[in-house]
Design an enzyme around this catalytic site. Sequence first.
Site, PDB file in Angstrom:
ATOM      1  N   SER A 148       0.850  -1.192   0.000  1.00  0.00           N
ATOM      2  CA  SER A 148       0.000   0.000   0.000  1.00  0.00           C
ATOM      3  C   SER A 148       0.882   1.238   0.000  1.00  0.00           C
ATOM      4  CB  SER A 148      -0.897   0.019   1.242  1.00  0.00           C
ATOM      5  OG  SER A 148      -1.538   1.274   1.388  1.00  0.00           O
ATOM      6  N   TYR A 161      -1.634  -0.247  10.520  1.00  0.00           N
ATOM      7  CA  TYR A 161      -1.837  -0.717   9.150  1.00  0.00           C
ATOM      8  C   TYR A 161      -0.654  -0.314   8.277  1.00  0.00           C
ATOM      9  CZ  TYR A 161      -3.675  -1.059   4.406  1.00  0.00           C
ATOM     10  OH  TYR A 161      -3.837  -1.366   3.071  1.00  0.00           O
TER      11      TYR A 161
END
Length: 253
Positions: A148, A161
């Site tokens: 990501s 995250y």
Amino acid sequence: MSYDNLAGRTAVVTGAASGIGEAVAVLLAARGARVALLARRAERLTALAGKIRADGGQALAVVADVTDERSVADAADRVHAEFGTVDLVVNSAGVMLPHPVDARRADEWQRMLDTNVTGVLRMIGVFTGDLVGAAADGRTADIVNISSIAAHVSFPNYAVYGATKAAVTYLSEALRTEFGPRDVRVTNIEPGIVESELRTHISDAELARQVEGIVEAVGALSAEELADLVAYAASRPRRVNLRQIIALPTRQA
């Protein structure tokens, strides 16, 4: 754009029940790969495998939980029994559970670590022999990890995250030093905002509204657009490794 050398390959895709994983599985199958669909939701996997077969592709639904070592091992046994040696592993399974760190949601931290990091390691570990063997036989062999942009860009409330995705990005880089000399390619893909189920994981109403506002402002990539990048990277000549791809909506800074 040619995807010819995906035909005849054997792929395993995690997180295949929805989102990016589902789109990757559909596209790889459409391009002639045999695809093992791994996820936890049996009903969705069965439906997807049926759709792929109805469209003329080859698919195997394998219920598996990447956070469980035994489950991953059993899944690998099933894939080997049905499809033989795997030469493409796409690690797409992931969870995104944003909260401020001082909320101390240790259960969510562990779930993200187990899925986003250790799950990737389990999948690579269980198929390393396949990938190295395929490359030694002169075939194309790939590991594709879906990381990501959060690996590089900090967002409030997404610290854990982002840390898990930074781990995946570093892991991909380091794995190239181990697998590259054995002709196994490692590709790390870092999407920005994507239309996927990750957004539904957000339990905090205010954080969910913030994400929706960002999507309205800059748009989101479709899962199919990310799948196209996976297929493109995996279909290059075997001497070409696209090691790092960052894909953002054009309006996302």
